[in-house]
Design a protein around this motif. Structure first.
Motif, PDB file in Angstrom:
ATOM      1  N   ALA A  92      21.995 -22.536  31.342  1.00 17.00           N
ATOM      2  CA  ALA A  92      22.097 -22.701  32.512  1.00 17.00           C
ATOM      3  C   ALA A  92      21.118 -22.597  33.296  1.00 17.00           C
ATOM      4  O   ALA A  92      20.100 -22.018  33.112  1.00 17.00           O
ATOM      5  CB  ALA A  92      23.432 -21.762  33.008  1.00 17.00           C
ATOM      6  N   VAL A  93      21.335 -23.208  34.414  1.00 15.02           N
ATOM      7  CA  VAL A  93      20.018 -23.055  35.511  1.00 15.02           C
ATOM      8  C   VAL A  93      20.726 -23.321  36.676  1.00 15.02           C
ATOM      9  O   VAL A  93      21.814 -23.888  37.036  1.00 15.02           O
ATOM     10  CB  VAL A  93      19.259 -24.542  35.276  1.00 15.02           C
ATOM     11  CG1 VAL A  93      19.833 -25.820  35.777  1.00 15.02           C
ATOM     12  CG2 VAL A  93      18.089 -24.274  36.027  1.00 15.02           C
ATOM     13  N   ALA A  94      19.912 -22.898  37.822  1.00 11.91           N
ATOM     14  CA  ALA A  94      20.394 -22.469  39.227  1.00 11.91           C
ATOM     15  C   ALA A  94      19.779 -23.566  40.089  1.00 11.91           C
ATOM     16  O   ALA A  94      18.633 -23.521  40.221  1.00 11.91           O
ATOM     17  CB  ALA A  94      20.449 -21.236  39.579  1.00 11.91           C
ATOM     18  N   GLY A  95      20.707 -24.401  40.727  1.00  8.93           N
ATOM     19  CA  GLY A  95      20.163 -24.927  41.941  1.00  8.93           C
ATOM     20  C   GLY A  95      20.284 -23.928  43.037  1.00  8.93           C
ATOM     21  O   GLY A  95      19.557 -23.713  43.863  1.00  8.93           O
ATOM     22  N   GLY A  96      21.439 -22.842  42.767  1.00  4.71           N
ATOM     23  CA  GLY A  96      21.557 -22.040  44.023  1.00  4.71           C
ATOM     24  C   GLY A  96      20.994 -20.606  43.485  1.00  4.71           C
ATOM     25  O   GLY A  96      19.841 -20.342  44.193  1.00  4.71           O
ATOM     26  N   ILE A  97      21.425 -19.926  42.386  1.00  3.06           N
ATOM     27  CA  ILE A  97      20.604 -18.737  42.046  1.00  3.06           C
ATOM     28  C   ILE A  97      20.099 -19.236  40.623  1.00  3.06           C
ATOM     29  O   ILE A  97      19.208 -18.295  39.958  1.00  3.06           O
ATOM     30  CB  ILE A  97      21.390 -17.570  41.691  1.00  3.06           C
ATOM     31  CG1 ILE A  97      22.552 -17.654  40.705  1.00  3.06           C
ATOM     32  CG2 ILE A  97      21.841 -16.995  43.195  1.00  3.06           C
ATOM     33  CD1 ILE A  97      23.090 -16.298  40.321  1.00  3.06           C
ATOM     34  N   GLY A  98      20.363 -20.258  39.692  1.00  2.00           N
ATOM     35  CA  GLY A  98      19.816 -20.673  38.574  1.00  2.00           C
ATOM     36  C   GLY A  98      20.255 -19.361  37.403  1.00  2.00           C
ATOM     37  O   GLY A  98      19.334 -19.321  36.713  1.00  2.00           O
ATOM     38  N   LEU A 130      16.318 -28.099  29.330  1.00  2.00           N
ATOM     39  CA  LEU A 130      17.511 -28.166  30.466  1.00  2.00           C
ATOM     40  C   LEU A 130      17.387 -29.627  31.083  1.00  2.00           C
ATOM     41  O   LEU A 130      16.440 -29.942  31.617  1.00  2.00           O
ATOM     42  CB  LEU A 130      17.703 -26.941  31.321  1.00  2.00           C
ATOM     43  CG  LEU A 130      17.850 -25.775  30.588  1.00  2.00           C
ATOM     44  CD1 LEU A 130      17.806 -24.625  31.579  1.00  2.00           C
ATOM     45  CD2 LEU A 130      18.742 -25.682  29.594  1.00  2.00           C
ATOM     46  N   LYS A 131      18.522 -30.263  31.309  1.00  2.00           N
ATOM     47  CA  LYS A 131      18.677 -31.323  32.068  1.00  2.00           C
ATOM     48  C   LYS A 131      19.797 -31.388  33.045  1.00  2.00           C
ATOM     49  O   LYS A 131      20.802 -30.863  32.828  1.00  2.00           O
ATOM     50  CB  LYS A 131      18.713 -32.778  31.317  1.00  2.00           C
ATOM     51  CG  LYS A 131      17.223 -32.786  30.522  1.00  2.00           C
ATOM     52  CD  LYS A 131      17.313 -34.126  29.465  1.00  2.00           C
ATOM     53  CE  LYS A 131      16.230 -34.432  28.938  1.00  2.00           C
ATOM     54  NZ  LYS A 131      16.058 -35.599  28.012  1.00  2.00           N
ATOM     55  N   ASP A 132      20.003 -31.958  34.191  1.00  2.00           N
ATOM     56  CA  ASP A 132      20.786 -32.266  35.123  1.00  2.00           C
ATOM     57  C   ASP A 132      21.794 -33.197  34.566  1.00  2.00           C
ATOM     58  O   ASP A 132      21.650 -33.805  33.708  1.00  2.00           O
ATOM     59  CB  ASP A 132      20.448 -32.307  36.411  1.00  2.00           C
ATOM     60  CG  ASP A 132      19.761 -33.679  36.743  1.00  2.00           C
ATOM     61  OD1 ASP A 132      19.849 -34.521  35.905  1.00  2.00           O
ATOM     62  OD2 ASP A 132      19.127 -33.757  37.744  1.00  2.00           O
ATOM     63  N   ASP A 133      22.776 -33.538  35.216  1.00  2.00           N
ATOM     64  CA  ASP A 133      23.957 -34.417  34.906  1.00  2.00           C
ATOM     65  C   ASP A 133      23.286 -35.867  34.695  1.00  2.00           C
ATOM     66  O   ASP A 133      24.022 -36.896  34.261  1.00  2.00           O
ATOM     67  CB  ASP A 133      25.098 -34.666  35.812  1.00  2.00           C
ATOM     68  CG  ASP A 133      25.959 -33.316  35.560  1.00  2.00           C
ATOM     69  OD1 ASP A 133      25.623 -32.379  34.991  1.00  2.00           O
ATOM     70  OD2 ASP A 133      27.254 -33.122  36.250  1.00  2.00           O
ATOM     71  N   TRP A 134      22.447 -36.167  35.538  1.00  2.00           N
ATOM     72  CA  TRP A 134      21.447 -37.589  35.488  1.00  2.00           C
ATOM     73  C   TRP A 134      20.487 -37.773  34.439  1.00  2.00           C
ATOM     74  O   TRP A 134      19.538 -38.784  34.464  1.00  2.00           O
ATOM     75  CB  TRP A 134      21.168 -37.786  37.047  1.00  2.00           C
ATOM     76  CG  TRP A 134      22.090 -37.792  37.969  1.00  2.00           C
ATOM     77  CD1 TRP A 134      22.920 -38.788  38.179  1.00  2.00           C
ATOM     78  CD2 TRP A 134      22.772 -36.682  38.517  1.00  2.00           C
ATOM     79  NE1 TRP A 134      24.053 -38.688  39.291  1.00  2.00           N
ATOM     80  CE2 TRP A 134      23.970 -37.249  39.339  1.00  2.00           C
ATOM     81  CE3 TRP A 134      22.614 -35.428  38.763  1.00  2.00           C
ATOM     82  CZ2 TRP A 134      24.772 -36.482  39.955  1.00  2.00           C
ATOM     83  CZ3 TRP A 134      23.287 -34.792  39.641  1.00  2.00           C
ATOM     84  CH2 TRP A 134      24.519 -35.035  40.270  1.00  2.00           C
ATOM     85  N   GLY A 135      20.294 -36.643  33.806  1.00  2.00           N
ATOM     86  CA  GLY A 135      19.350 -36.543  32.651  1.00  2.00           C
ATOM     87  C   GLY A 135      17.943 -36.263  33.026  1.00  2.00           C
ATOM     88  O   GLY A 135      16.904 -36.437  32.260  1.00  2.00           O
ATOM     89  N   PHE A 136      17.711 -35.807  34.431  1.00  2.00           N
ATOM     90  CA  PHE A 136      16.413 -35.459  34.794  1.00  2.00           C
ATOM     91  C   PHE A 136      16.107 -33.984  34.443  1.00  2.00           C
ATOM     92  O   PHE A 136      17.090 -32.976  34.214  1.00  2.00           O
ATOM     93  CB  PHE A 136      16.341 -35.346  36.303  1.00  2.00           C
ATOM     94  CG  PHE A 136      16.379 -36.908  36.984  1.00  2.00           C
ATOM     95  CD1 PHE A 136      15.240 -37.812  36.308  1.00  2.00           C
ATOM     96  CD2 PHE A 136      17.211 -37.220  37.681  1.00  2.00           C
ATOM     97  CE1 PHE A 136      15.296 -38.998  37.005  1.00  2.00           C
ATOM     98  CE2 PHE A 136      17.396 -38.537  37.817  1.00  2.00           C
ATOM     99  CZ  PHE A 136      16.439 -39.245  37.768  1.00  2.00           C
ATOM    100  N   PRO A 137      14.792 -33.590  33.960  1.00  2.00           N
ATOM    101  CA  PRO A 137      14.388 -32.245  33.347  1.00  2.00           C
ATOM    102  C   PRO A 137      14.904 -31.289  34.630  1.00  2.00           C
ATOM    103  O   PRO A 137      14.550 -31.626  36.048  1.00  2.00           O
ATOM    104  CB  PRO A 137      13.095 -32.369  33.264  1.00  2.00           C
ATOM    105  CG  PRO A 137      12.777 -33.561  32.902  1.00  2.00           C
ATOM    106  CD  PRO A 137      13.808 -34.437  33.801  1.00  2.00           C
ATOM    107  N   ILE A 138      15.091 -30.182  34.557  1.00  2.00           N
ATOM    108  CA  ILE A 138      15.602 -29.051  35.403  1.00  2.00           C
ATOM    109  C   ILE A 138      15.310 -27.890  34.865  1.00  2.00           C
ATOM    110  O   ILE A 138      15.399 -27.648  33.515  1.00  2.00           O
ATOM    111  CB  ILE A 138      17.074 -29.187  35.594  1.00  2.00           C
ATOM    112  CG1 ILE A 138      17.518 -28.285  37.046  1.00  2.00           C
ATOM    113  CG2 ILE A 138      17.958 -28.825  34.525  1.00  2.00           C
ATOM    114  CD1 ILE A 138      18.907 -28.390  37.376  1.00  2.00           C
ATOM    115  N   GLN A 139      14.711 -26.790  35.659  1.00  2.00           N
ATOM    116  CA  GLN A 139      14.332 -25.529  35.165  1.00  2.00           C
ATOM    117  C   GLN A 139      15.004 -24.459  35.638  1.00  2.00           C
ATOM    118  O   GLN A 139      15.538 -24.495  36.752  1.00  2.00           O
ATOM    119  CB  GLN A 139      12.853 -25.270  35.554  1.00  2.00           C
ATOM    120  CG  GLN A 139      12.557 -25.348  36.908  1.00  2.00           C
ATOM    121  CD  GLN A 139      10.965 -25.631  37.352  1.00  2.00           C
ATOM    122  OE1 GLN A 139      10.354 -25.805  36.237  1.00  2.00           O
ATOM    123  NE2 GLN A 139      10.780 -25.395  38.468  1.00  2.00           N
TER     124      GLN A 139
END
Length: 590
Positions: A19-25, A226-235
């Motif tokens: 899991a990753v947070a856009g909010g608290i991650g 980790l990736k988001d729903d659109w396949g982009f890397p996310i941290q």
């Protein structure tokens, strides 16, 4: 960091969900729970059944469309797919509205956020608050003061009714389940304190939060997969930087915000909701612990936040304190720990190619001491990955690729595919700052031919080099003699944080090229940081604005002794007066 995290055995942990947070991650895997979670209840404790929002007036939608194509299309795109002309230079990417996937909500996981075109009420209108306050840690700015309240409602009416295509806000079959934070009985908040923080520290180990966020909560546990729903890397989010929590609403130290995100999840990311897998009490303990990690001052108080930038307020003076004897070589020495530190804000260098549109290092912390002979600078910054070029390996200079409007080969898509360079940090001074009349300065980026700069650069391969900079378009000139005067005391990467300590003599023989330090004088200073896994090398880096270094004059011995002597003298004088009064009283009685 709490002792519970430092004792984690990473090999012994099984990852159930990243899991990753856009909010608290809070990247976590949930393997079990205990307590008051109700298995047969339709809703988790604290959630209530809501109603579908009213449909906006067609006039609001039409007016919102006009606003969208003036203000929003450049990032979010003509069709709201997050593919506007500026999108490829932003990371995280702008929101793709089409699927109706929104991160920051008071609604249950997977549900649409709250939006009512007639009611801009805090806590009851998620999209309105997002547009009003922006999303810290991203390129989404606050629109309060730019768009009126009515205009914000209008543009959201257009977005929700015409750009969200895969589901409908006015569809009565869409569930609306609201986290009711005002229900103090169902969501009884646990007081912030050591006992709760310690329990939270154990829970983030038990729930596998450390697998994504690292043993010290700096987001270094799983930075590449980790990736988001659109396949982009996310941290994963860095818990030490609560001001980057997406839904902080300009109040980053508010614990309820962390609890909300733990309860609702972050749609579009691997961050799940924990409402059905942890108790309310457990989520408060975790929220208290995460909040405790956010940077504070020496007294333990939250850092003051600049509401214009949503970042801690900046002091542009970096003081160097005088110290008797040797400057401590251990950054954990009590003197270093108690020393004043300055936060230096860093931005991507976008003036000259290759530019750094996706900047991963947005601040560093600086401390400094000097004695009769030397000056020392201590740098610390969070980095989710240790980047170091192996000995004997040659890397080719990076070239800036043109932006792509599509997803393939875009900057965001290749974030974790760069050739790895050395992590690095540098500090730069005008070589002859005494000859510059304030407020004049050399150019911030490696100086200029007539006003060259003295630049000290440390790299993760252990090198510390002194350079002369004569302009951004000229190669840095390695000064071998000056490099010999620099001393690398420490360069260490641990638990997502770099610590670099370097020293140099206050005065050198090369007055033309080496900066000469004098007490009580403001010396223009610029800082640079390179993230090797971000493809940072050469001009692709993070750079600060101009700061000022100053060697604080040592306190004269008289200033230390005289107050003591004065206090002793006052005590003696007061005692003499009291004794004399007592003697007079005795004489009068007799």
């Amino acid at each position: 960091m709490n002792r519970y995290l430092s004792n984690v055995s990473r090999k012994g942990l099984l990852i159930a969900v990243f899991a990753v947070a856009g909010g608290i991650g809070a990247g976590i895997a949930v393997l079990g729970t205990s307590g008051d979670v109700s298995a047969d209840s339709a809703m988790s404790p604290g959630f209530i059944k809501g109603t579908n929002p009213p449909k906006p007036d067609p006039k609001m939608i039409e007016e919102g469309k006009k606003i969208y194509f003036r203000k929003c299309v450049w990032c979010h795109g003509v069709d709201g797919a997050g593919d506007g002309p500026g999108a490829d230079r932003l990371w995280p990417r702008p929101r793709n509205f089409n699927a109706g996937t929104f991160k920051i909500r008071h609604t249950a996981s997977g549900e649409l956020p709250l939006f009512d075109p007639t009611k801009p009420t805090p806590g009851q209108n998620d999209l309105f608050e997002t547009v009003t306050h922006g999303l810290p840690g991203s390129a989404m700015p606050p629109w309060d003061g730019i768009l009126t309240e009515q205009q914000r409602l209008q543009v959201l009416s257009f977005v929700t009714m015409q750009l969200v295509k895969d589901r409908k806000f006015d569809d009565k079959t869409e569930p609306v389940t609201i986290l009711n934070l005002s229900d103090k009985d169902a969501i009884k908040q646990v007081a912030y304190g050591k006992e709760s923080i310690d329990k939270g520290a154990k829970l983030v180990v038990d729930k596998k939060c450390v697998e994504c966020h690292g043993t010290d909560g700096r987001g270094d546990g799983n930075p590449f997969n980790l990736k988001d729903d659109w396949g982009f890397p996310i941290q994963p989010a860095d818990w030490h930087k609560c001001w980057n929590f997406r839904g902080s609403r300009q109040d980053p130290y508010k614990i309820e915000t962390i609890f909300r995100t733990m309860s609702t999840g972050v749609n579009g990311t691997p961050m799940p909701s924990f409402a059905d897998n942890t108790t309310v009490e457990e989520r408060w303990h975790i929220a208290n612990f995460v909040n405790s990690l956010c940077e504070r001052d020496l007294a333990g108080n939250p850092l003051p936040i600049d509401l214009q930038s949503d970042k801690p307020k900046i002091n542009f003076v970096v003081p160097s304190g005088y110290i008797e004897g040797e400057i401590p070589a251990d950054p954990n020495d009590k003197k270093w720990q108690e020393r004043t530190r300055r936060m230096v804000g860093m931005g991507g260098q976008i003036t000259h190619k290759p530019r750094n549109f996706v900047n991963r290092i947005d601040d560093i912390w600086v401390k400094s001491f000097y004695n009769k002979k030397e000056i020392a600078f201590l740098f610390q910054w969070d980095d989710r990955s240790k980047s170091q070029v192996a000995s004997g390996v040659t890397v080719t200079p990076i070239e800036e690729a043109p932006p792509k409007t599509g997803e393939e080969n875009s900057i965001a898509a290749k974030q974790n595919k760069y050739e790895v360079y050395n992590d690095a940090v540098a500090i730069q001074f005008p070589a002859k700052w005494q000859e510059i009349t304030p407020p004049e300065k050399p150019r911030y980026l490696f100086g200029e031919e007539k006003r060259h700069v003295d630049l000290w650069k440390w790299e993760a391969d252990g090198t510390l080099t002194a350079y002369t900079g004569s302009g951004w378009d000229k190669p840095l000139d390695d000064r071998m003699g000056a490099t010999g005067d620099l001393k690398l005391v420490k360069g260490e990467f641990k638990d997502g944080q770099w610590t670099v300590l370097m020293k140099r003599a206050l005065q050198t023989d090369d007055k033309d090229n080496d900066v000469q330090f004098e007490t009580g004088k403001y010396i223009p200073t610029v800082f640079f940081v390179w993230d090797g896994h971000n493809g940072d090398a050469g001009l692709k880096m993070a750079v600060s604005a101009f700061y000022y270094s100053i060697l604080e004059p040592p306190v004269p011995i008289e200033a230390k002794i005289y107050p003591v002597l004065l206090a002793v003298g006052m005590i003696i004088a007061e005692g003499w007066v009291l004794r004399r009064r007592a003697n007079k009283k005795k004489e009068m009685k007799s």
